[in-house]
Design an enzyme around this catalytic site. Structure first.
Site, PDB file in Angstrom:
ATOM      1  CD  GLU A 124     -70.771 -63.148 -50.469  1.00 39.59           C
ATOM      2  OE1 GLU A 124     -70.306 -62.497 -51.365  1.00 39.59           O
ATOM      3  OE2 GLU A 124     -72.011 -63.454 -50.293  1.00 39.59           O
ATOM      4  N   GLY A 171     -81.186 -64.820 -47.989  1.00 37.85           N
ATOM      5  CA  GLY A 171     -82.579 -65.338 -48.198  1.00 37.85           C
ATOM      6  C   GLY A 171     -83.366 -65.093 -46.843  1.00 37.85           C
ATOM      7  N   GLY A 223     -78.081 -57.863 -50.278  1.00 36.13           N
ATOM      8  CA  GLY A 223     -78.584 -57.617 -51.599  1.00 36.13           C
ATOM      9  C   GLY A 223     -79.852 -57.438 -51.398  1.00 36.13           C
ATOM     10  CE  LYS A 236     -72.083 -60.203 -49.207  1.00 37.86           C
ATOM     11  NZ  LYS A 236     -72.597 -58.943 -50.202  1.00 37.86           N
TER      12      LYS A 236
END
Ligand code: 13P
Length: 342
Positions: A180, A266, A294, A222
């Site tokens: 990631e 975000g 997430g 990722k």
């Protein structure tokens, strides 16, 4: 690596990006989960964290859209109220347990305001323990901030090196590494600047993965999507994001990598879904394009829960809805109308 071991890794990687499915990132560190709980006025105690995560993992039907869940060290050791470990709860539902193994982004010596992700010391032993606890894949996140002269080649190189050392150790331990490298969306930069930085970061990361003998078919990437900075006055729309992201990745991500599982970083939950949908509408691509969200999977569930156990069914409904919407985005068949109709 023995061919049989590589075959198992490749099978797990492909199962994580099976049709219609993606990953739930529920591996918030103690500090991050406290921030999430603060936002709904809930104290972050060990039992509240356990309850919240059990609630998500026992959502009936999520396994239709969620192939795997990334856990935090605390969670992989916890048990559900019926006595099964949370790992067993996931496995019983056909969901693959994974584990965050990095120790966070720390200040990089000699650099101003840049970070390197730590956690390599003792990693081989920790991976062995996690595999014994049932983990089949792992995650390591590096972050890069965009300013007019950052990220520096120095920060890109040291993080690429750490990501590759982590990935090689994972494959040795039989765990699929999720690599990631996250170019953060904070800032006033344009989408073109995000494109250039993301391309440099991915190019350096894949060069290092190659040097460190990581098998591309047994890993997942990722990354961030290629987006306008959050404070940029002109925001690229979903189709422009899809065009820029796919064009960037076609240049630098080997086709042997089975899947790209985006972070939401975000974006609002619906924007993250719409952007993934726009990319898959342009398919087929050399790799599966999926999610490992997430915030974009959990935000509505957190809001519905508010720390009150009586709201558990509503919270599970909100989470299942987001999982289903992202499942639709996997084939480009999501639409704002379907979002509202549900
Ligand atoms: P977000 O989707 O909230 O960015 O989280 C994904 C993640 O795992 C970050 O490391």
């Amino acid at each position: 690596m023995a061919p049989a071991d590589l075959r198992t890794l490749a099978e797990t990687a492909r199962a994580l990006v099976a049709p219609r499915k993606g990953i739930l990132a529920a591996d918030e560190s103690s500090g991050t989960i406290k921030k999430r709980f603060d936002s709904i006025g809930v104290e972050s105690t060990e039992d509240r964290r356990r309850f919240y995560r059990e609630m998500l993992f026992t959502t009936e039907g999520h396994e239709e859209f969620v192939s795997g869940v990334i856990l935090f060290d605390e969670t992989i050791r916890q048990s559900a109220s019926d006595g099964r470990t949370l790992v067993q709860v996931l496995t019983d539902a056909g969901v693959i347990p994974g584990i965050k193994v990095d120790k966070g982004a720390k200040s990089l010596a000699g650099a101003t305001s840049e970070t390197v992700t730590e956690g390599l010391d003792g990693l081989r032993e920790r991976l062995e323990e996690y595999a014994g606890l049932g983990a089949r894949f792992a995650k390591w996140r590096a972050t890069y901030t965009i300013t007019h002269d950052l990220p520096s080649p120095y920060a890109i190189e040291v993080n690429a090196h750490a990501l590759a050392r982590y990935a090689a150790l994972c494959q040795e331990a039989g765990l699929v590494p999720i690599v990631e490298p996250e170019v953060l969306m904070d800032g006033g930069h344009t989408i073109e600047r995000c494109y250039d930085v993301t391309r440099d970061v991915l190019q350096a990361t894949f060069a290092e993965l190659y040097r460190e003998r990581v098998a591309f078919e047994g890993m997942l990437l990722k990354p961030n999507m290629v987006l306008s900075g959050s404070d940029c006055p002109t925001q690229a729309d979903h189709d422009a994001v899809a065009d820029a992201t796919i064009s960037c990745f076609r240049d630098v991500v080997p086709a042997a990598v089975p899947g790209i599982v985006f972070l939401s970083g975000g974006q609002t939950d619906e924007t993250a879904t719409a952007n993934l949908n726009a990319m898959n509408r342009q398919g087929p691509h050399p790799w599966e394009l999926s999610f490992s969200y997430g915030r974009a999977l959990q935000a509505p569930a957190l809001k519905a829960w508010k720390g009150d156990d009586a709201n558990a069914a509503a919270a599970q409904g909100a989470y299942l809805h987001r999982a289903r919407m992202n499942g639709l985005a996997r084939t480009g068949s999501w639409s704002a109308d379907r979002e509202k109709a549900a």
